[in-house]
Scaffold this motif. Structure first.
Motif, PDB file in Angstrom:
ATOM      1  N   ASP A 152    -192.053 -28.557 -82.856  1.00 46.66           N
ATOM      2  CA  ASP A 152    -192.612 -27.210 -82.956  1.00 46.66           C
ATOM      3  C   ASP A 152    -194.067 -27.131 -82.500  1.00 46.66           C
ATOM      4  O   ASP A 152    -194.715 -26.114 -82.707  1.00 46.66           O
ATOM      5  CB  ASP A 152    -192.503 -26.665 -84.395  1.00 46.66           C
ATOM      6  CG  ASP A 152    -191.062 -26.516 -84.842  1.00 46.66           C
ATOM      7  OD1 ASP A 152    -190.217 -26.195 -83.989  1.00 46.66           O
ATOM      8  OD2 ASP A 152    -190.773 -26.744 -86.031  1.00 46.66           O
ATOM      9  N   ARG A 153    -194.607 -28.203 -81.915  1.00 42.53           N
ATOM     10  CA  ARG A 153    -195.988 -28.173 -81.443  1.00 42.53           C
ATOM     11  C   ARG A 153    -196.063 -28.779 -80.038  1.00 42.53           C
ATOM     12  O   ARG A 153    -196.685 -29.811 -79.818  1.00 42.53           O
ATOM     13  CB  ARG A 153    -196.917 -28.939 -82.390  1.00 42.53           C
ATOM     14  CG  ARG A 153    -197.071 -28.273 -83.739  1.00 42.53           C
ATOM     15  CD  ARG A 153    -198.090 -28.991 -84.585  1.00 42.53           C
ATOM     16  NE  ARG A 153    -198.220 -28.376 -85.898  1.00 42.53           N
ATOM     17  CZ  ARG A 153    -199.066 -28.779 -86.826  1.00 42.53           C
ATOM     18  NH1 ARG A 153    -199.844 -29.813 -86.600  1.00 42.53           N
ATOM     19  NH2 ARG A 153    -199.125 -28.170 -87.995  1.00 42.53           N
ATOM     20  N   PRO A 154    -195.439 -28.148 -79.073  1.00 40.41           N
ATOM     21  CA  PRO A 154    -195.466 -28.685 -77.718  1.00 40.41           C
ATOM     22  C   PRO A 154    -196.865 -28.608 -77.108  1.00 40.41           C
ATOM     23  O   PRO A 154    -197.630 -27.683 -77.400  1.00 40.41           O
ATOM     24  CB  PRO A 154    -194.483 -27.779 -76.969  1.00 40.41           C
ATOM     25  CG  PRO A 154    -194.490 -26.490 -77.737  1.00 40.41           C
ATOM     26  CD  PRO A 154    -194.695 -26.884 -79.166  1.00 40.41           C
ATOM     27  N   THR A 318    -202.193 -22.456 -80.054  1.00 41.96           N
ATOM     28  CA  THR A 318    -201.328 -21.601 -79.239  1.00 41.96           C
ATOM     29  C   THR A 318    -200.074 -21.143 -79.982  1.00 41.96           C
ATOM     30  O   THR A 318    -199.299 -20.354 -79.445  1.00 41.96           O
ATOM     31  CB  THR A 318    -200.908 -22.335 -77.956  1.00 41.96           C
ATOM     32  OG1 THR A 318    -200.166 -23.516 -78.311  1.00 41.96           O
ATOM     33  CG2 THR A 318    -202.127 -22.745 -77.137  1.00 41.96           C
ATOM     34  N   SER A 319    -199.884 -21.631 -81.216  1.00 42.60           N
ATOM     35  CA  SER A 319    -198.661 -21.279 -81.949  1.00 42.60           C
ATOM     36  C   SER A 319    -198.434 -19.775 -82.062  1.00 42.60           C
ATOM     37  O   SER A 319    -197.341 -19.289 -81.752  1.00 42.60           O
ATOM     38  CB  SER A 319    -198.678 -21.924 -83.339  1.00 42.60           C
ATOM     39  OG  SER A 319    -198.648 -23.331 -83.230  1.00 42.60           O
ATOM     40  N   PRO A 320    -199.424 -18.984 -82.524  1.00 40.45           N
ATOM     41  CA  PRO A 320    -199.148 -17.542 -82.618  1.00 40.45           C
ATOM     42  C   PRO A 320    -198.975 -16.875 -81.260  1.00 40.45           C
ATOM     43  O   PRO A 320    -198.211 -15.911 -81.132  1.00 40.45           O
ATOM     44  CB  PRO A 320    -200.368 -16.993 -83.367  1.00 40.45           C
ATOM     45  CG  PRO A 320    -201.442 -18.014 -83.190  1.00 40.45           C
ATOM     46  CD  PRO A 320    -200.749 -19.332 -83.080  1.00 40.45           C
ATOM     47  N   THR A 321    -199.652 -17.378 -80.244  1.00 46.35           N
ATOM     48  CA  THR A 321    -199.551 -16.775 -78.913  1.00 46.35           C
ATOM     49  C   THR A 321    -198.137 -16.855 -78.375  1.00 46.35           C
ATOM     50  O   THR A 321    -197.661 -15.936 -77.690  1.00 46.35           O
ATOM     51  CB  THR A 321    -200.525 -17.480 -77.957  1.00 46.35           C
ATOM     52  OG1 THR A 321    -201.849 -17.428 -78.512  1.00 46.35           O
ATOM     53  CG2 THR A 321    -200.522 -16.825 -76.589  1.00 46.35           C
ATOM     54  N   GLU A 388    -190.313 -16.640 -77.796  1.00 45.14           N
ATOM     55  CA  GLU A 388    -190.314 -18.059 -77.456  1.00 45.14           C
ATOM     56  C   GLU A 388    -188.922 -18.667 -77.588  1.00 45.14           C
ATOM     57  O   GLU A 388    -188.451 -19.385 -76.710  1.00 45.14           O
ATOM     58  CB  GLU A 388    -191.288 -18.817 -78.353  1.00 45.14           C
ATOM     59  CG  GLU A 388    -191.338 -20.313 -78.064  1.00 45.14           C
ATOM     60  CD  GLU A 388    -192.268 -21.076 -78.983  1.00 45.14           C
ATOM     61  OE1 GLU A 388    -192.765 -22.132 -78.550  1.00 45.14           O
ATOM     62  OE2 GLU A 388    -192.492 -20.649 -80.129  1.00 45.14           O
ATOM     63  N   LYS A 389    -188.232 -18.357 -78.694  1.00 46.85           N
ATOM     64  CA  LYS A 389    -186.940 -18.969 -78.965  1.00 46.85           C
ATOM     65  C   LYS A 389    -185.769 -18.090 -78.549  1.00 46.85           C
ATOM     66  O   LYS A 389    -184.624 -18.535 -78.547  1.00 46.85           O
ATOM     67  CB  LYS A 389    -186.838 -19.297 -80.454  1.00 46.85           C
ATOM     68  CG  LYS A 389    -187.905 -20.267 -80.938  1.00 46.85           C
ATOM     69  CD  LYS A 389    -187.799 -20.504 -82.438  1.00 46.85           C
ATOM     70  CE  LYS A 389    -188.881 -21.460 -82.917  1.00 46.85           C
ATOM     71  NZ  LYS A 389    -188.819 -21.665 -84.392  1.00 46.85           N
TER      72      LYS A 389
END
Length: 738
Positions: A152-154, A318-321, A388-389
Motif C-alpha cells: 500500500d506504499r508504492p 502521496t497516499s491521499p493524492t 486508484e483501485k
C-alpha cells in the motif's frame, strides 16, 4: 438498536487518572530498583576512538557503565523474508564503535539512585574520529533514491499519461511545498523498567504495541518471545513515537541482566529528540492541470522525505493524492534523502498529514487560478469510486461533509478576493480543505468472563493512549453481553492477555472492538445455553432465540416475566465463571471496496496586518467515520487532532543546528506546541453512519483523521486574508512580513 454504543459515557479510567492512582510505566515500584541514564554521541558521524569510564565507574552508587566495549554480544537478527517488512527500526545496542547520528546512544550508566546515575553519566569521557556528515537536505536530495516497496506504499504510481494531459490542460499550476521535522512530545517521555527472574524478562514499557515490543526485544536478545512479558496499562500520549521498539528498551533489559537487579530507564526530554524518531521533513512538488470548468486533467505529486543512514523510513505523502480526486491522469513518486539523523518514524497521520497539506493547498491554488470556489472545485472532481483501485467506497459521505461544514461555518459569507475581508487592522481569511485517512484493521483477540458475583471481565492486550480505549471497549462488551456498564471491567496493556495489534494507524476500535464483541457474545451464548439446560431456570427448555440477556438478567422475550439474574444461575451450577475467547480478523473486504474516512475542515484566520501574527478564532469540521462508539471520547479525539493541526500550521518545527545535526529546541519551552490561548472555538460534527464492510460494529478508527486537512485549511485561510501564499510550514510572522 443498542442504547449503550454511541452514548457519551464518562471515561471508565477517568477517576484513576485525576486522582493519580493510574500507574504509568515509570511508576511501578520494584524492590532493589536501579536507575539508568543514557549517554549520547555528540558527533553526527564517526568512530569512537576512546571511551573512558574509569572515573564514572568509581563514583558513588554506580553499579554499571555499559559501553560497546563491555556490552553483551547480541545475536545478529535474521533478515526479514521476501514479503516480510521489518517491524521496527534498526537499533543502537552498543555493538560497535560506529556513530551514525548526533544523539545516538553510546553508553548506559546504572546506579542506585537517579541522581548518582546522572552525575556519573556526565563523567563518561569520549573521544571520536569525526567524519564528514550528510546534514544538508538539498545536497542529499540530489542523491535521493526510491524506497523499498511496501504494501500500500508504492514508490511510484501512474494512471494515464500525466505529462501529456498536463501539457494540454487549459490551466496549470506547478508549486513546491515544504514541511519540517516535527517531534511528538507526549507528556509522558519514553520509559522502561526491566526486571529479570531467571530467564524470564518483565518490561514495564511506555508503548503503543506491547506485543511488538515483546517480539522485538526477544529477537534482539536472542530469546523466545514466551520469555518476555510486556506490561503497559496506561500511556501518557504516544502519537506514533511509541509504536516502535527503540534502543533504550533493549538497553534497559541488557543493563538489568548485567546489573543483576531491576533497572528503570526514563528518557530526559532532550533525549526525546533523535533516538525515538520524528516526523521527517518533506519537499513536495505538485503539478495540476485542469479544464476551464475545473475538471482535473492531470495530477503529479513528487515527494522527497529525509531518512537515516541507520535505517529507512518513508513518509507516504502521496497516499491521499492517489485516491482523493478523480482525474484523467495521475503520477506520484516517493524518494528518500539520507541524512546523518536518527531514524524518522510514524507521527499522527504519517503521510496523510504532510501530504494533505501540499495537495489541499495546491487545490486551493488551482481554485484561484480558475476563479472557482474551492468547495465547488472539490465537488467537480469528486471521486465516486476509488480512482486508484477502481472499486467502490465502503461508505462515503464526503459531499454531506462539505455541505454541513459550509453551512455551519458560514462559507457563503466569504468574499473570494484575497485581502478583502477585515476587522479594523486585522485581516480575515476563510480557508477550507478535505480530510481523509484510510480505515485500517488487523487481527485481534479478546477474552470474556461472567463471574458468579454478577460482574464481567473482558480483556485484550491493546492499549489506551488517553484515547478512550478502556471506555469504548467497556461499552462494546456491555452491549454484547447484555450487562450494565458499571458491572463490566475491561483490562488491557499486557502480553499475558489475548494478543492485539499496535494502537496506531487508527485501527484499535476497528480491530479490537469486533474481537471484544465476539468474545462477549460467545460468553453470553454460553450463559444462555447453561440456562436452557438447567431445569430450575425460568427459561429452561425454551427456544434459544426466545432468550436474551438484559441488564445482567436472563429473560424470555415472549414472556418477560420469566427471568432470573445471571449470578443466581451461575451459583446454582457450581459457581464457576462462564468464559469465552475469540479472535476477529479482516476478510477480503479490501479487494471488494475501498475503506476510507473523510471530512471537511473550514478555518477562519485573523492576521495582524502590521506584525504578521496569525490567530485561528474558529474551526468547523465535519467527519464521515462510520459508527462512533462514544460521542464524548470521539469528539475529544477529533478535537485533539485539530489542535495538532493548528500546531503543524503555525508553530511546530524541530530547529536543528545543521553544523552538528542536533536539535536546539529540544524542550517544551522552545518547541512550540499550541496552548489554550492559541486555540479558538472548535465545532466538530460527526455524521451518523455505519460502515457495513469494516467490521460488525460499523466503526472505523478516528485517531488520525482529525489532523489531516487542518494545516492546509489554515494556510489557505492565510492566503485569503493576506494574498501571500506560504508554502513552507510553519506559517510564522517573519514569512508574512518579509
Amino acid at each position: 438498536m443498542t442504547t449503550i454504543i454511541g452514548q457519551p459515557l464518562h471515561r471508565t479510567d477517568g477517576v484513576a487518572k485525576v486522582t493519580g492512582t493510574a500507574r504509568f510505566s515509570a511508576e511501578h515500584p520494584l524492590a532493589r530498583m536501579a536507575y539508568a541514564v543514557l549517554v549520547q554521541s555528540t558527533v553526527a558521524k564517526g568512530k569512537i576512538t576512546a571511551i573512558d569510564t574509569a572515573r564514572a565507574g568509581a563514583m558513588r552508587g554506580v553499579l554499571l557503565v555499559m559501553t560497546h566495549k563491555n556490552a553483551p554480544r547480541l545475536p545478529t537478527p535474521k533478515p526479514p523474508g521476501k514479503d516480510e517488512q521489518p517491524p521496527n527500526p534498526k537499533l543502537s545496542l552498543l555493538q560497535s564503535d560506529e556513530v551514525l547520528y548526533n544523539g545516538q546512544p553510546i553508553a548506559v550508566v546504572v546506579a542506585d539512585t537517579l541522581e548518582h546515575a546522572q552525575d556519573a553519566a556526565r563523567h563518561v569521557l569520549v573521544r571520536y574520529a569525526a567524519q564528514p556528515a550528510a546534514l544538508d537536505f538539498q545536497s542529499a536530495k540530489r542523491q535521493s533514491r526510491a524506497p523499498k516497496p511496501q504494501p500500500d506504499r508504492p514508490s511510484e504510481t501512474a494512471r494515464g499519461n500525466a505529462e501529456s494531459e498536463l501539457a494540454r490542460s487549459a490551466v496549470r499550476i506547478d508549486t513546491v511545498y515544504m514541511t519540517p521535522m516535527e517531534n511528538h512530545n507526549p507528556m509522558e517521555p519514553h520509559a522502561t523498567i526491566a526486571a529479570w527472574a531467571g530467564g524470564q524478562l518483565t518490561l514495564h514499557d511506555a508503548t503503543q504495541n506491547v506485543s511488538g515490543v515483546r517480539k522485538a526485544v526477544a529477537k534482539n536478545l536472542g530469546i523466545a518471545p514466551e520469555q518476555v512479558r510486556v506490561i503497559c496499562p496506561f500511556v501518557g500520549g504516544g502519537f506514533g513515537c511509541k509504536g516502535s521498539t527503540w534502543s533504550h528498551v533493549v538497553l534497559a533489559a541488557m543493563a538489568a541482566r548485567q546489573a543483576g537487579r531491576p533497572v528503570k530507564l526514563v528518557l530526559e526530554r532532550t533525549q526525546m529528540y533523535g533516538p525515538v524518531g520524528a516526523r521527517p521533513m518533506t519537499e513536495q512538488r505538485l503539478r495540476l492541470g485542469a479544464q476551464p470548468d475545473g475538471g482535473l486533467q492531470a495530477v503529479m505529486h513528487d515527494t522527497v522525505s529525509h531518512t537515516s543512514f541507520l535505517d529507512d523510513f518513508t513518509e507516504p505523502c502521496t497516499s491521499p493524492t492517489r485516491m482523493l480526486y478523480a482525474s484523467a491522469a495521475l503520477r506520484t513518486t516517493q524518494r528518500l534523502a539520507t541524512l546523518n539523523l536518527g531514524v524518522p518514524t510514524y507521527m499522527r497521520a504519517p503521510g496523510e498529514a504532510s501530504g494533505s497539506f501540499a495537495l489541499e493547498c495546491a487545490m486551493d491554488e488551482m481554485a484561484y487560478a480558475l476563479k472557482m470556489d474551492p468547495v465547488a472545485l472539490r465537488l467537480r472532481n469528486y471521486a465516486e469510486r476509488d480512482p486508484e483501485k477502481d472499486v467502490p467506497w465502503s461508505l462515503k459521505a464526503l459531499r454531506e461533509c462539505y455541505r454541513v461544514g459550509a453551512e455551519r461555518f458560514g462559507w457563503a459569507r466569504r468574499d473570494p478576493q484575497p485581502g478583502s475581508m477585515r476587522q479594523g487592522r486585522t485581516l480575515v481569511g476563510y480557508g477550507m480543505a478535505t480530510a481523509t485517512y484510510p480505515a485500517n484493521r488487523l487481527p485481534a483477540k479478546a477474552s470474556a468472563m461472567i463471574r458468579p458475583d454478577g460482574t464481567a471481565l473482558v480483556r485484550s492486550g491493546s492499549h489506551d493512549l488517553g484515547t478512550g480505549t478502556y471506555t469504548v471497549m467497556t461499552q462494546v462488551a456491555a452491549d454484547a453481553l447484555g450487562w450494565p456498564v458499571d458491572k463490566v471491567t475491561f483490562e488491557l496493556g499486557d502480553t499475558a492477555m489475548p494478543q492485539a495489534p499496535v494502537s496506531g494507524g487508527s485501527m484499535t476500535v476497528a480491530s479490537v472492538g469486533p474481537a471484544v464483541q465476539a468474545a462477549a457474545r460467545a460468553a453470553r451464548d454460553k450463559l444462555i445455553a447453561l440456562a436452557l439446560g438447567d431445569a430450575m431456570s425460568p427459561v429452561h427448555g425454551v427456544p434459544a432465540d426466545d432468550v436474551l440477556v438484559e441488564n445482567g438478567w436472563l429473560v424470555r422475550k415472549s414472556q418477560p416475566g420469566r427471568r432470573e439474574p445471571a449470578a443466581a444461575l451461575i451459583a446454582r451450577n457450581g459457581g464457576a465463571p462462564v468464559m469465552a475467547d475469540s479472535e476477529s480478523k479482516p476478510g477480503d473486504e479490501k479487494k471488494q471496496v475501498s475503506l476510507h474516512s473523510f471530512g471537511a475542515v473550514f478555518a477562519e484566520v485573523h492576521v495582524d496586518a502590521d506584525l504578521g501574527i496569525v490567530r485561528v478564532p474558529r474551526i468547523v469540521a465535519v467527519y464521515d467515520v462510520g459508527r462512533l462508539i462514544n460521542r464524548k471520547t470521539g469528539h475529544s479525539q477529533l478535537m485533539g487532532g485539530i489542535v495538532w493541526g493548528v500546531g503543524m500550521a503555525l508553530t511546530e518545527k524541530t530547529e536543528m543546528d545543521w553544523r552538528v545535526g542536533r536539535a536546539v529546541n529540544a524542550n517544551l519551552a522552545d518547541y512550540h506546541v499550541p496552548v489554550n490561548v492559541d486555540i479558538g472555538a472548535i465545532d466538530v460534527t460527526v455524521l451518523d453512519g455505519h460502515d457495513p464492510y469494516i467490521n460488525a460494529l460499523g466503526a472505523r478508527g478516528i485517531g488520525e483523521i482529525g489532523i489531516t486537512g487542518v494545516a492546509a485549511a489554515i494556510a489557505n485561510g492565510v492566503y485569503h486574508a493576506t494574498g501571500k501564499r506560504i508554502r513552507d510550514l510553519p506559517i510564522t510572522p517573519d514569512k508574512l512580513i518579509a
